[in-house]
Design a protein around this motif. Structure first.
Motif, PDB file in Angstrom:
ATOM      1  N   ARG A 183      26.867  39.717   6.365  1.00  0.00           N
ATOM      2  CA  ARG A 183      26.085  40.824   5.819  1.00  0.00           C
ATOM      3  C   ARG A 183      26.676  41.446   4.556  1.00  0.00           C
ATOM      4  N   ASP A 184      27.975  41.289   4.326  1.00  0.00           N
ATOM      5  CA  ASP A 184      28.562  41.879   3.117  1.00  0.00           C
ATOM      6  C   ASP A 184      28.060  41.186   1.847  1.00  0.00           C
ATOM      7  N   GLU A 185      27.755  39.896   1.948  1.00  0.00           N
ATOM      8  CA  GLU A 185      27.366  39.138   0.759  1.00  0.00           C
ATOM      9  C   GLU A 185      25.863  38.865   0.674  1.00  0.00           C
ATOM     10  N   TYR A 186      25.176  38.941   1.814  1.00  0.00           N
ATOM     11  CA  TYR A 186      23.775  38.532   1.840  1.00  0.00           C
ATOM     12  C   TYR A 186      22.920  39.541   2.584  1.00  0.00           C
ATOM     13  N   ARG A 187      21.611  39.484   2.293  1.00  0.00           N
ATOM     14  CA  ARG A 187      20.653  40.287   3.059  1.00  0.00           C
ATOM     15  C   ARG A 187      20.238  39.477   4.286  1.00  0.00           C
ATOM     16  N   ILE A 188      20.465  40.028   5.463  1.00  0.00           N
ATOM     17  CA  ILE A 188      20.254  39.297   6.707  1.00  0.00           C
ATOM     18  C   ILE A 188      18.933  39.703   7.343  1.00  0.00           C
ATOM     19  N   ARG A 189      18.140  38.719   7.704  1.00  0.00           N
ATOM     20  CA  ARG A 189      16.927  38.929   8.496  1.00  0.00           C
ATOM     21  C   ARG A 189      17.092  38.136   9.784  1.00  0.00           C
ATOM     22  N   VAL A 190      16.521  38.601  10.859  1.00  0.00           N
ATOM     23  CA  VAL A 190      16.771  37.963  12.154  1.00  0.00           C
ATOM     24  C   VAL A 190      15.461  37.690  12.876  1.00  0.00           C
ATOM     25  N   ALA A 191      15.499  36.674  13.735  1.00  0.00           N
ATOM     26  CA  ALA A 191      14.366  36.344  14.604  1.00  0.00           C
ATOM     27  C   ALA A 191      14.924  35.809  15.910  1.00  0.00           C
ATOM     28  N   THR A 192      14.382  36.272  17.023  1.00  0.00           N
ATOM     29  CA  THR A 192      14.847  35.837  18.341  1.00  0.00           C
ATOM     30  C   THR A 192      13.936  34.786  18.965  1.00  0.00           C
ATOM     31  N   PRO A 231       9.904  34.659   1.658  1.00  0.00           N
ATOM     32  CA  PRO A 231      10.638  33.731   2.522  1.00  0.00           C
ATOM     33  C   PRO A 231      12.139  33.827   2.277  1.00  0.00           C
ATOM     34  N   PRO A 232      12.945  33.437   3.249  1.00  0.00           N
ATOM     35  CA  PRO A 232      14.405  33.491   3.069  1.00  0.00           C
ATOM     36  C   PRO A 232      14.883  32.400   2.120  1.00  0.00           C
ATOM     37  N   ASP A 233      16.096  32.579   1.622  1.00  0.00           N
ATOM     38  CA  ASP A 233      16.707  31.567   0.760  1.00  0.00           C
ATOM     39  C   ASP A 233      17.409  30.485   1.567  1.00  0.00           C
ATOM     40  N   LEU A 234      17.748  30.800   2.820  1.00  0.00           N
ATOM     41  CA  LEU A 234      18.425  29.838   3.689  1.00  0.00           C
ATOM     42  C   LEU A 234      18.186  30.257   5.134  1.00  0.00           C
ATOM     43  N   ILE A 235      18.171  29.282   6.055  1.00  0.00           N
ATOM     44  CA  ILE A 235      17.928  29.569   7.467  1.00  0.00           C
ATOM     45  C   ILE A 235      19.081  29.030   8.299  1.00  0.00           C
ATOM     46  N   LEU A 236      19.655  29.888   9.136  1.00  0.00           N
ATOM     47  CA  LEU A 236      20.614  29.486  10.156  1.00  0.00           C
ATOM     48  C   LEU A 236      19.855  29.422  11.473  1.00  0.00           C
ATOM     49  N   LEU A 237      19.781  28.241  12.082  1.00  0.00           N
ATOM     50  CA  LEU A 237      18.812  28.005  13.142  1.00  0.00           C
ATOM     51  C   LEU A 237      19.464  27.424  14.393  1.00  0.00           C
ATOM     52  N   PRO A 280      26.367  42.622  -9.301  1.00  0.00           N
ATOM     53  CA  PRO A 280      25.711  43.745  -8.632  1.00  0.00           C
ATOM     54  C   PRO A 280      24.307  43.986  -9.163  1.00  0.00           C
ATOM     55  N   LEU A 281      23.979  43.409 -10.345  1.00  0.00           N
ATOM     56  CA  LEU A 281      22.648  43.595 -10.902  1.00  0.00           C
ATOM     57  C   LEU A 281      21.616  42.684 -10.250  1.00  0.00           C
ATOM     58  N   LEU A 282      22.097  41.617  -9.587  1.00  0.00           N
ATOM     59  CA  LEU A 282      21.188  40.677  -8.952  1.00  0.00           C
ATOM     60  C   LEU A 282      20.967  41.044  -7.493  1.00  0.00           C
ATOM     61  N   PRO A 283      19.749  40.873  -6.971  1.00  0.00           N
ATOM     62  CA  PRO A 283      19.511  41.160  -5.558  1.00  0.00           C
ATOM     63  C   PRO A 283      20.247  40.165  -4.677  1.00  0.00           C
ATOM     64  N   LYS A 284      20.648  40.620  -3.515  1.00  0.00           N
ATOM     65  CA  LYS A 284      21.311  39.736  -2.574  1.00  0.00           C
ATOM     66  C   LYS A 284      20.357  38.647  -2.109  1.00  0.00           C
ATOM     67  N   GLN A 285      20.911  37.437  -1.939  1.00  0.00           N
ATOM     68  CA  GLN A 285      20.105  36.363  -1.384  1.00  0.00           C
ATOM     69  C   GLN A 285      19.847  36.633   0.095  1.00  0.00           C
ATOM     70  N   SER A 286      18.733  36.117   0.572  1.00  0.00           N
ATOM     71  CA  SER A 286      18.285  36.422   1.929  1.00  0.00           C
ATOM     72  C   SER A 286      18.562  35.250   2.868  1.00  0.00           C
ATOM     73  N   ILE A 287      19.132  35.564   4.020  1.00  0.00           N
ATOM     74  CA  ILE A 287      19.399  34.551   5.045  1.00  0.00           C
ATOM     75  C   ILE A 287      18.685  34.955   6.326  1.00  0.00           C
ATOM     76  N   LEU A 288      17.945  34.008   6.893  1.00  0.00           N
ATOM     77  CA  LEU A 288      17.271  34.225   8.163  1.00  0.00           C
ATOM     78  C   LEU A 288      18.108  33.604   9.272  1.00  0.00           C
ATOM     79  N   VAL A 289      18.521  34.449  10.238  1.00  0.00           N
ATOM     80  CA  VAL A 289      19.281  33.980  11.395  1.00  0.00           C
ATOM     81  C   VAL A 289      18.335  33.908  12.584  1.00  0.00           C
ATOM     82  N   VAL A 290      18.202  32.722  13.166  1.00  0.00           N
ATOM     83  CA  VAL A 290      17.257  32.503  14.273  1.00  0.00           C
ATOM     84  C   VAL A 290      18.034  32.065  15.502  1.00  0.00           C
TER      85      VAL A 290
END
Length: 379
Positions: free
Chosen positions: A28-37, A51-57, A3-13
């Motif tokens: 969303r429970d485990e990661y910080r979600i960012r989105v792009a349409t 930048p995100p840590d991983l991209i779902l594309l 809980p002391l570490l920030p959530k990793q960021s995932i970009l969903v495109v």
């Protein structure tokens, strides 16, 4: 995750809000979600300061496709390491093969299985973390080697100057111009510094041009131009092919900095984006400095005329999007032009840190003080 570490960021495109909602709900429970349409919005997020840590594309999207987005990311040294997982309805073996060849680390077909998505994301984030830690260790241990390579490149660039009739600070100025254009175009610090450190080698091939041609005071005839047109190829051969990114970029720049956007350049007649980005950037930097500098065979062209000429060549000689970056970077380019002017002395060999220049950028009166500390430069 602690809980002391920030959530990793995932970009969903994905261009479908329903698909974005589904993936966001799963993760969303485990990661910080960012989105792009759209692809354009996705690239803005990826090239941002966070930048995100991983991209779902997704692959099939209007405008920029997922494959094109992935190609652009993998061509950028500052972002190519971000893992990309394609999430798509394109389920054939050929589709999967093409996606992985583009640079994706994984390929998930729709409709998705939440447990599989979670497992794949967790695995590739862990691998990415390990990769970044290893990369940090390697960077620390190879810093001295990198510095040595940079010095060798600068020395060889200087050697080409001794062979040519260009002025002493040309290589230094145009390498700074190239870095500024790269930054204004949106390349990150690492990519811009690579261009800065390798562009001094752009004319190394002139070592192989006979003095009777290279130093001729008048215009070259047809046969002489045929010889001159070979210097990019000679430069690429002098540098050679390397796995090392620094040396390979130097080779690409030497080979392609005389190519033109409309395909009329040399030595390969490449056109548009077939010309490597580094070569397109250096072309603008090199021509601008040549226009506004004195040569033994010509006077310097007034700045306004030089700028008008560059504008007239947008879409012909130069990439229009890079001309936009040049315009954006012009105030800083003109600062470099003033600081490294030939009349200030030959500064090529001087350890003159750009940070010191920028410390004075809002105080023009500070420039003479900086220059005075060099005792007029080292000849």
């Amino acid at each position: 995750m602690s809980p002391l570490l920030p959530k990793q960021s995932i970009l969903v495109v994905d261009d479908s809000p329903e698909n974005i909602d589904l993936l966001s709900e799963v993760l969303r429970d485990e990661y910080r979600i960012r989105v792009a349409t759209s692809g354009e919005k996705a690239l803005k997020i990826v090239y941002s300061d966070e930048p995100p840590d991983l991209i779902l594309l997704d692959i099939m999207m209007p405008g920029l496709s997922g494959l094109e987005i992935c190609r652009r990311l993998k061509a950028n040294p500052d972002r190519r390491r971000i893992p990309v997982i394609f999430v798509t309805a394109m389920s054939s073996i050929e589709d999967e093969k093409r996606g992985l060849e583009t640079g994706a680390v994984d390929y998930i077909t729709k409709p998705i299985s939440p447990p599989i998505v979670k497992a794949r994301v967790r695995t590739h984030l862990a691998l990415y973390d390990q990769s970044r830690e290893l990369e940090h260790m390697v960077k620390q241990r190879t810093h001295e080697l990198l510095t040595t390579r940079q010095q060798i490149i600068r020395r060889l660039g200087r050697a080409a100057e001794f062979k040519d009739n260009e002025t002493g600070n040309h290589v230094l100025r145009m390498s700074h111009y190239a870095r500024l254009i790269a930054e204004a175009h949106g390349l990150g610090q690492e990519a811009s510094e690579i261009i800065f450190n390798t562009s001094p080698m752009h004319d190394i091939g002139k070592i192989g041009i006979p003095d009777s041609i290279l130093l001729k005071p008048g215009k070259l005839d047809t046969e002489e131009w045929k010889v001159m047109y070979q210097h990019p190829i000679m430069g690429a051969e002098i540098i050679g092919k390397h796995d090392n990114e620094l040396l390979e970029t130097a080779r690409i720049i030497a080979l392609t900095h005389h190519e033109k956007w409309d395909g009329s350049g040399y030595p390969q007649g490449l056109k548009g984006e077939a010309i490597p980005l580094e070569g397109r950037i250096v072309a603008i930097a090199d021509v601008f400095d040549a226009l506004v500098s004195i040569r033994p065979y010509k006077a310097a062209i007034p700045l306004n005329e030089a700028l008008q000429y560059l504008e007239s060549q947008s879409g012909r000689h130069f990439d229009p999007s890079l001309m936009e970056a040049f315009r954006k970077a012009l105030p800083e380019i003109l600062r470099i032009k003033e600081i490294y002017a030939d009349e200030n002395g030959a500064l090529t060999d001087l350890e003159f840190h750009i940070k010191e220049i920028y410390d004075h950028k809002d105080d023009p009166k500070g420039y003479p003080e900086v220059l005075a500390s060099t005792d007029g430069g080292l000849d």
